[in-house]
Design an enzyme around this catalytic site. Structure first.
Site, PDB file in Angstrom:
ATOM      1  N   LYS A  93       0.887  -1.168   0.000  1.00 59.36           N
ATOM      2  CA  LYS A  93       0.000   0.000   0.000  1.00 59.36           C
ATOM      3  C   LYS A  93       0.921   1.213   0.000  1.00 59.36           C
ATOM      4  CE  LYS A  93      -4.018   1.985   2.255  1.00 59.36           C
ATOM      5  NZ  LYS A  93      -3.633   3.368   2.374  1.00 59.36           N
ATOM      6  N   LYS A 126      -2.542  -2.557   7.705  1.00 61.92           N
ATOM      7  CA  LYS A 126      -1.621  -1.438   7.927  1.00 61.92           C
ATOM      8  C   LYS A 126      -0.338  -1.875   8.629  1.00 61.92           C
ATOM      9  CE  LYS A 126      -2.621   2.350   7.076  1.00 61.92           C
ATOM     10  NZ  LYS A 126      -3.526   3.448   7.336  1.00 61.92           N
ATOM     11  N   CYS A 171      26.595  31.727  21.472  1.00 65.01           N
ATOM     12  CA  CYS A 171      26.920  30.334  21.147  1.00 65.01           C
ATOM     13  C   CYS A 171      26.887  29.480  22.418  1.00 65.01           C
ATOM     14  CB  CYS A 171      28.292  30.277  20.494  1.00 65.01           C
ATOM     15  SG  CYS A 171      28.847  28.578  20.222  1.00 65.01           S
ATOM     16  N   CYS A 229      27.574  30.631  14.558  1.00 61.62           N
ATOM     17  CA  CYS A 229      28.659  31.031  15.444  1.00 61.62           C
ATOM     18  C   CYS A 229      29.793  31.452  14.517  1.00 61.62           C
ATOM     19  CB  CYS A 229      29.094  29.864  16.329  1.00 61.62           C
ATOM     20  SG  CYS A 229      30.601  30.255  17.220  1.00 61.62           S
TER      21      CYS A 229
END
Ligand code: IVH
Length: 651
Positions: free
Chosen positions: A110, A304, A398, A414
């Protein structure tokens, strides 16, 4: 070119495209295709009245539309009843066995995409309609024509509706999102949404750029006279459509279960996303006899797969600083098991994406994990908010070196070239498998060596001494010597590895290989124009390359002296593996990379997933789903020792 040549060239082009897009088996180079395509374009511009409807030029969409017209399906497009486990599947089976005796089942994947109905009349594709409400959808013919796996013409004269799913392959989906990310566009949540969105573009050239794929799964109105679903599908494939990556007909529910387990086991290896297995009663007369409920056909069911999307909660945000200084937010989520893997982190891409999706700390979110891709948050469940949610702020400094960050909008960087994280990550990258391939020099060790002030850049690695290493905590004799040996082994590596290790922006493994293939180690003196002449290398890449080489000339020269990369095209010996496609699986007694390199030196192509086109599967201990798949497809298998015997008996 005269008219006959033109018609013949169109035929050849369509044959090349069929092999490439439908059979996954190219029989011509891109260059050959492009040359013929251009000659067809020229002939058509000079002879517009001769243009045939199945010419590949007819796939390029015309004017931009201002909307889609509604269109009616000739026969209704049904949807499917879902079952989620063996128990539910068996109940369905019991029901169908009551309705019809002596049945067999046809099973196929599927596909997780968008459904599409193609109407062919007198062999021509005349209309393509989205599913809509099952009776009326939207006319997306222009867009469908751009999909190469949809034939514009079929060798079948009767009117027929061919139904299938439009999908985006997973690797292509990642590429599309990468481009969207770099442009600051909203990301597609998953390949299904990307496929559906791409089919609803008013500009067909956008649809064309998405490389969609059509996989047929059935027919609507038709005058075929086959007795079985499986025969009908074989006929559809013979018209020029793609066949599923695996399918089977079976008569017992045990066989169906076994096939389901196999498919679940290798779902990550398929190019497209699958969300289940569809089982249909094979006999078409039994199908007709069983008929439909108000919603679903009784003769078919979607079994499923375990979900790859799950709900969890965002607990924290951590910031990662990459080798180019880009700060990437990563969410820490409440651990959830997704298809057998416990997920604790999900990428958030960048801060614009967090704002666009309005993701907050403590939010309930849907996360998606598929294959090897990093899990990602695809949706916030806003109606589950309790008031405890906190906004995620854009960082100003940073997290590693505390220097001020540059906020460029999409990217936050940075700027500190000596920021520990940047240096450590760039050395780790240079040592990684796809670069200098220095075994044992992963992030943790690079960080230790860096913290011990033994290395500050990649060149320093080559001056490491046994006396330095042995002093470090946890570095015993063997570990120190092994590391020095693998550093030594990286000298004389192929030059594309060297180039890739430099981590030049936009120049990855593929570009490095292309550049080295053309220029070998002589890349330091290249001009932008020379690089641009290489297929797939554009202006931006060429400029980044030249700029990087000139700014870092000194370091690169020292590195070249030390590493001395080679321009070697491995000699390919004549062997029983020449031009064959081979897959490795299971635990081997040697590193896989070694066996792979050996096979490649024997002329084999080593792939990662088993398909009908695989010639050999070589397996070690605990081989799992790939082995099962090879057996089900009739692919030849060899144990590692059988393979070694074959090699040893070679002259
Ligand atoms: S058969 C007569 N087969 O799933 C039954 N559907 O959930 C019609 N789909 O709308 C559907 N792969 O778009 C069928 N192998 C497959 C499929 C498939 C995907 C889609 C299809 C359908 C939806 C139902």
């Amino acid at each position: 070119m005269n008219k006959n040549d033109y018609l013949e060239t169109v035929k050849i082009l369509n044959r090349y495209a069929h092999h490439y897009y439908v059979l996954d088996d190219a029989i011509a180079s891109d260059e050959e295709y492009d040359t013929l395509y251009k000659s067809v374009e020229i002939y058509e511009s000079e002879n517009p009245l001769h243009v045939v409807s199945n010419s590949p030029t007819q796939r390029v969409g015309g004017a931009i539309q201002d909307g889609f017209n509604k269109a009616e399906h000739r026969a209704k497009m049904w949807s499917l009843e879902d079952v989620f486990d063996q128990d539910e599947f068996e109940k369905w089976e019991e029901r169908v066995r009551k309705l019809s005796s002596n049945i067999s089942f046809y099973c196929e994947p599927k596909y997780d995409g968008a459904s599409l109905n193609l109407i062919y009349s007198k062999g021509e594709l005349i209309q393509a309609i989205t599913r809509g409400d099952g009776s009326i959808g939207e006319d997306v013919t222009q867009n469908a024509k751009t999909i190469h796996s949809i034939p514009l013409h079929v060798e079948y004269d009767e009117d027929i509706e061919i139904r299938g799913e439009v999908v985006i392959f997973k690797d292509n989906f990642e590429k599309i999102n990468e481009i969207r990310l770099s442009k600051g566009d909203t990301l597609f949540a998953n390949p299904r949404n990307a496929a559906a969105g791409s089919m609803r573009q008013l500009d067909a050239s956008i649809t064309a750029s998405r490389n969609l794929v059509f996989l047929p799964y059935g027919v609507g109105q038709n005058s075929l006279t086959f007795e079985l679903q499986s025969e009908t599908m074989e006929f559809i494939y013979s018209l020029g459509f793609r066949a599923p990556p695996m399918s089977i007909t079976c008569s017992t529910s045990e066989e169906v279960e076994k096939f389901y387990d196999e498919m679940v086991g290798c779902r990550d290896e398929f190019e497209m996303m699958l969300d289940g297995m569809v089982t249909k009663i094979d006999s078409l007369s039994s199908q007709a006899q069983m008929g439909y409920t108000v919603k679903f056909p009784r003769f078919s069911v979607a079994y499923k797969f375990p979900a790859v999307e799950k709900v969890t909660k965002v607990k924290d945000i951590i910031l990662q600083v990459g080798r180019s200084g880009v700060v990437t937010p990563v969410s820490v989520v409440e651990p959830v098991n997704i298809d057998g893997v416990v997920v604790e982190r999900a990428t958030l891409h960048n801060f614009d994406e967090i704002q666009r999706k309005d993701i907050r700390l403590n939010d309930s979110v849907i996360i998606l994990r598929s294959g090897d891709v990093i899990p990602k948050i695809i949706k916030v469940l806003e109606d589950r908010r309790t008031g405890d949610e906190k906004e995620i702020l854009r960082p100003k400094s940073c997290p590693i070196c505390s220097s001020e960050l540059l906020d460029e909008g999409v990217l936050i960087k940075c700027q500190n070239l000596t920021c520990n994280a940047r240096v450590v990550n760039s050395i780790t990258y240079a040592a990684s498998k796809q670069c200098l391939d220095i075994d044992g020099l992963g992030e943790k060790i690079v960080k230790t060596l860096y913290d011990e002030k033994l290395i500050t850049n990649i060149l320093d690695i080559y001056s490491l001494k046994y006396e330095d290493l042995i002093k470090i905590d946890k570095f015993k004799e063997k570990k120190s010597q092994n590391l020095l040996d693998s550093i030594e082994k990286s000298k004389g590596c192929e030059c594309w590895r060297f180039l890739n290790a430099l981590a030049i922006e936009h120049i990855g493994e593929v570009a490095s290989k292309q550049i080295c293939k053309k220029f070998g180690v002589e890349f330091s003196a290249l001009h932008v124009e020379q690089l641009e002449a290489i297929d797939g290398i554009g202006k931006e890449m060429s400029e980044a390359f030249v700029e990087f080489i000139s700014v870092n000339k000194e370091l690169i020269e020292k590195l070249l002296d030390t590493i001395a990369p080679t321009y070697e095209v491995a000699e390919v010996k004549e062997s029983p593996f020449s031009s064959l496609s081979v897959v490795l699986t299971g635990t081997m007694s040697k590193p896989r990379g070694e066996i792979k390199a050996l096979l490649e030196s024997l002329g084999a192509k080593v792939g990662s997933s088993v398909s009908k086109k695989t010639d050999y599967l070589i397996y070690g201990e605990d081989a799992g789903s790939k082995y099962d798949k090879a057996l089900s497809l009739g692919v030849k298998t060899l144990t590692q020792s059988e393979f070694e015997k074959m090699i040893n008996s070679m002259p």
